[in-house]
Write a protein that holds these residues in place. Sequence first.
Motif, mmCIF file in Angstrom:
data_model
loop_
_atom_site.group_PDB
_atom_site.id
_atom_site.type_symbol
_atom_site.label_atom_id
_atom_site.label_comp_id
_atom_site.label_asym_id
_atom_site.label_seq_id
_atom_site.Cartn_x
_atom_site.Cartn_y
_atom_site.Cartn_z
ATOM 1 N N MET A 140 0.965 9.511 -4.139
ATOM 2 C CA MET A 140 1.469 9.936 -2.630
ATOM 3 C C MET A 140 3.104 9.862 -2.444
ATOM 4 O O MET A 140 3.446 10.545 -1.842
ATOM 5 C CB MET A 140 0.831 8.562 -1.953
ATOM 6 C CG MET A 140 -0.737 8.573 -1.787
ATOM 7 S SD MET A 140 -1.330 7.205 -0.627
ATOM 8 C CE MET A 140 -0.370 7.491 0.820
ATOM 9 N N SER A 141 3.660 8.853 -3.398
ATOM 10 C CA SER A 141 5.148 8.592 -3.017
ATOM 11 C C SER A 141 5.858 9.985 -3.579
ATOM 12 O O SER A 141 6.777 10.436 -3.013
ATOM 13 C CB SER A 141 5.462 7.350 -3.582
ATOM 14 O OG SER A 141 7.027 7.431 -3.659
ATOM 15 N N ALA A 142 5.190 10.335 -4.577
ATOM 16 C CA ALA A 142 5.846 11.745 -5.368
ATOM 17 C C ALA A 142 5.585 12.936 -4.503
ATOM 18 O O ALA A 142 6.567 13.995 -4.480
ATOM 19 C CB ALA A 142 5.322 11.891 -6.858
ATOM 20 N N GLY A 160 5.404 13.071 -1.292
ATOM 21 C CA GLY A 160 5.789 12.842 -0.028
ATOM 22 C C GLY A 160 4.951 12.358 0.803
ATOM 23 O O GLY A 160 5.315 12.426 2.339
ATOM 24 N N MET A 161 3.875 12.207 0.744
ATOM 25 C CA MET A 161 2.789 11.574 1.806
ATOM 26 C C MET A 161 3.026 10.223 2.336
ATOM 27 O O MET A 161 2.895 9.964 3.338
ATOM 28 C CB MET A 161 1.486 11.491 1.009
ATOM 29 C CG MET A 161 0.821 12.838 0.421
ATOM 30 S SD MET A 161 -0.794 12.636 -0.447
ATOM 31 C CE MET A 161 -1.656 11.767 0.596
ATOM 32 N N THR A 162 3.966 9.291 1.332
ATOM 33 C CA THR A 162 4.173 7.886 1.913
ATOM 34 C C THR A 162 5.153 8.083 3.001
ATOM 35 O O THR A 162 4.811 7.713 4.328
ATOM 36 C CB THR A 162 4.695 7.046 0.667
ATOM 37 O OG1 THR A 162 3.809 6.976 -0.008
ATOM 38 C CG2 THR A 162 5.239 5.830 1.354
ATOM 39 N N ALA A 163 6.350 8.984 3.053
ATOM 40 C CA ALA A 163 7.255 8.988 3.984
ATOM 41 C C ALA A 163 6.556 9.867 5.272
ATOM 42 O O ALA A 163 6.806 9.424 6.404
ATOM 43 C CB ALA A 163 8.334 9.874 3.381
ATOM 44 N N HIS A 164 5.678 10.654 4.966
ATOM 45 C CA HIS A 164 5.037 11.425 5.888
ATOM 46 C C HIS A 164 4.093 10.535 6.997
ATOM 47 O O HIS A 164 4.239 10.464 8.280
ATOM 48 C CB HIS A 164 4.071 12.687 5.412
ATOM 49 C CG HIS A 164 3.526 13.360 6.628
ATOM 50 N ND1 HIS A 164 4.375 14.135 7.465
ATOM 51 C CD2 HIS A 164 2.248 13.548 6.958
ATOM 52 C CE1 HIS A 164 3.542 14.859 8.386
ATOM 53 N NE2 HIS A 164 2.017 14.238 8.089
ATOM 54 N N LEU A 165 3.275 9.684 6.232
ATOM 55 C CA LEU A 165 2.530 8.791 6.893
ATOM 56 C C LEU A 165 3.312 7.701 7.807
ATOM 57 O O LEU A 165 2.986 7.390 8.907
ATOM 58 C CB LEU A 165 1.540 8.068 6.077
ATOM 59 C CG LEU A 165 0.440 8.933 5.557
ATOM 60 C CD1 LEU A 165 -0.319 8.392 4.356
ATOM 61 C CD2 LEU A 165 -0.457 9.549 6.277
ATOM 62 N N ALA A 166 4.225 7.246 7.142
ATOM 63 C CA ALA A 166 5.191 6.342 7.821
ATOM 64 C C ALA A 166 5.880 6.546 8.890
ATOM 65 O O ALA A 166 5.983 6.079 9.957
ATOM 66 C CB ALA A 166 6.172 5.796 6.743
ATOM 67 N N GLY A 167 6.348 8.061 8.682
ATOM 68 C CA GLY A 167 7.320 8.620 9.770
ATOM 69 C C GLY A 167 6.211 9.078 10.796
ATOM 70 O O GLY A 167 6.545 8.918 12.115
ATOM 71 N N ALA A 168 4.952 9.387 10.846
ATOM 72 C CA ALA A 168 4.073 9.596 11.720
ATOM 73 C C ALA A 168 3.898 8.429 12.543
ATOM 74 O O ALA A 168 3.905 8.406 13.708
ATOM 75 C CB ALA A 168 2.845 10.205 11.281
ATOM 76 N N LEU A 225 -2.404 2.020 -8.211
ATOM 77 C CA LEU A 225 -0.974 2.136 -8.495
ATOM 78 C C LEU A 225 -0.730 3.905 -8.967
ATOM 79 O O LEU A 225 0.315 4.241 -8.612
ATOM 80 C CB LEU A 225 -0.768 1.307 -9.979
ATOM 81 C CG LEU A 225 -0.570 0.041 -9.923
ATOM 82 C CD1 LEU A 225 -0.724 -0.952 -11.334
ATOM 83 C CD2 LEU A 225 0.673 -0.576 -9.130
ATOM 84 N N VAL A 226 -1.716 4.291 -9.540
ATOM 85 C CA VAL A 226 -1.538 5.693 -9.692
ATOM 86 C C VAL A 226 -1.685 6.448 -8.465
ATOM 87 O O VAL A 226 -0.735 7.490 -8.052
ATOM 88 C CB VAL A 226 -2.599 6.244 -10.778
ATOM 89 C CG1 VAL A 226 -2.621 7.735 -10.836
ATOM 90 C CG2 VAL A 226 -2.492 5.733 -12.004
ATOM 91 N N PHE A 227 -2.615 5.950 -7.396
ATOM 92 C CA PHE A 227 -2.862 6.716 -6.091
ATOM 93 C C PHE A 227 -1.461 6.454 -5.705
ATOM 94 O O PHE A 227 -0.914 7.399 -4.834
ATOM 95 C CB PHE A 227 -3.932 6.053 -5.554
ATOM 96 C CG PHE A 227 -4.014 6.685 -4.328
ATOM 97 C CD1 PHE A 227 -4.366 8.022 -3.910
ATOM 98 C CD2 PHE A 227 -4.063 5.851 -3.064
ATOM 99 C CE1 PHE A 227 -4.856 8.494 -2.829
ATOM 100 C CE2 PHE A 227 -4.367 6.430 -1.733
ATOM 101 C CZ PHE A 227 -4.434 7.645 -1.566
ATOM 102 N N ALA A 228 -0.967 5.440 -5.475
ATOM 103 C CA ALA A 228 0.342 5.169 -4.709
ATOM 104 C C ALA A 228 1.417 5.818 -5.337
ATOM 105 O O ALA A 228 2.480 6.533 -4.402
ATOM 106 C CB ALA A 228 0.682 3.503 -4.649
ATOM 107 N N SER A 229 1.832 6.028 -6.556
ATOM 108 C CA SER A 229 2.674 6.919 -7.209
ATOM 109 C C SER A 229 2.637 8.487 -6.840
ATOM 110 O O SER A 229 3.558 9.016 -6.463
ATOM 111 C CB SER A 229 2.542 6.730 -8.863
ATOM 112 O OG SER A 229 2.845 5.399 -9.283
#
Length: 348
Positions: free
Chosen positions: A223-225, A227-235, A217-221
């Motif tokens: 990543m989202s804060a 910008g890693m989540t959006a970057h990985l999904a976009g790639a 949960l902490v790791f996901a938060s």
Amino acid sequence: AALSGVPGETLGALAVPLSLPFWMATGLLALRIAQVSAPVRDRILVVAGYVLILSLGLLVVGTGLSYELTGALSGLLVVGFGAWRGRSQRAAAPLAASVPPLDPAIRPLPPRAVAASGTTSEPSTRAALAPLIVLLAGLILFRMPGPVADWAATAAALELTGPGARFAPIGHPGSWMLIAAGVGLAVLPEARRGMRQQARDILANWSSAAAVVAGFLVFASLMSAAGMTAHLAGALTRWLGAGYVWLIAPIGALGGFLTGSNTGSNAMLMPIQLAGAAWAGVPADWAAAAQNAAGSNATLASPGRLVLATRLTGCAGAERRLLFALAPVIAFGTAGTAVVLVLCGRTS
């Protein structure tokens, strides 16, 4: 539901078509382990009948009910149908059991081990069903929509981190699971044997699982804060385009297999899956349901659960064989979930 913003009832309803391949594969594997030697066509039809009843129960019974109560009642519906079917066919010739065992290591405890464990006496049907009856009674009384459930949702509620995080123990299904377990200890003397050691094992397993889930949960938060989540999904979606829809179920299944916890899998992967689904043009509700369903079903073969299963059944060391038995189920179920998502998710 909290991670995706999709209502839990919607996730539960969409999980039915997405989980059909897993249910079919699991049922066929169970018949194989049970050494049922009926023709393949008959076995497929039998399993399909049970899957159909379960699906209808989840969709029909679940109208207006909480999803944990829906699952419990639908499960009873399937068990009741199986009991009726078995009784009605008792006069007919039973299916021969001539198929060789799936694996010699995957078998129940030998008689001497059972005798040594002190569990040779069988409880009465009423005593064995008492914990389940208490659990269902509590869920029906305090989770069935109505004034009692409304009262239970606010009675003795605890504010955890703020107004948006509340814990109401009276109406929480976890509380009734603990109460049902206590009833089992009271009415089943065999359950009390070795209780201290079991309690220590349970506490150790819970502590490690809770730490893992909290870490995800902490790791996901983070990543989202960051910008890693959006970057990985976009790639991923720039590389695969609309074909990313085929990866949603496999990614969810991989998360469930690696973490052994659907909560951990969702915490780690749900933001990435939703961002990728948005890029690929997949509705958020279908993407979240596919991540949730695939991750949940794939935990069946996670290493931690394999160790627990072999330990409880006295088959320590058979984890590798058990994994090989379950691998086709996970592969077929995950592929089936991906196909259902492509066929239904894009047209919704």
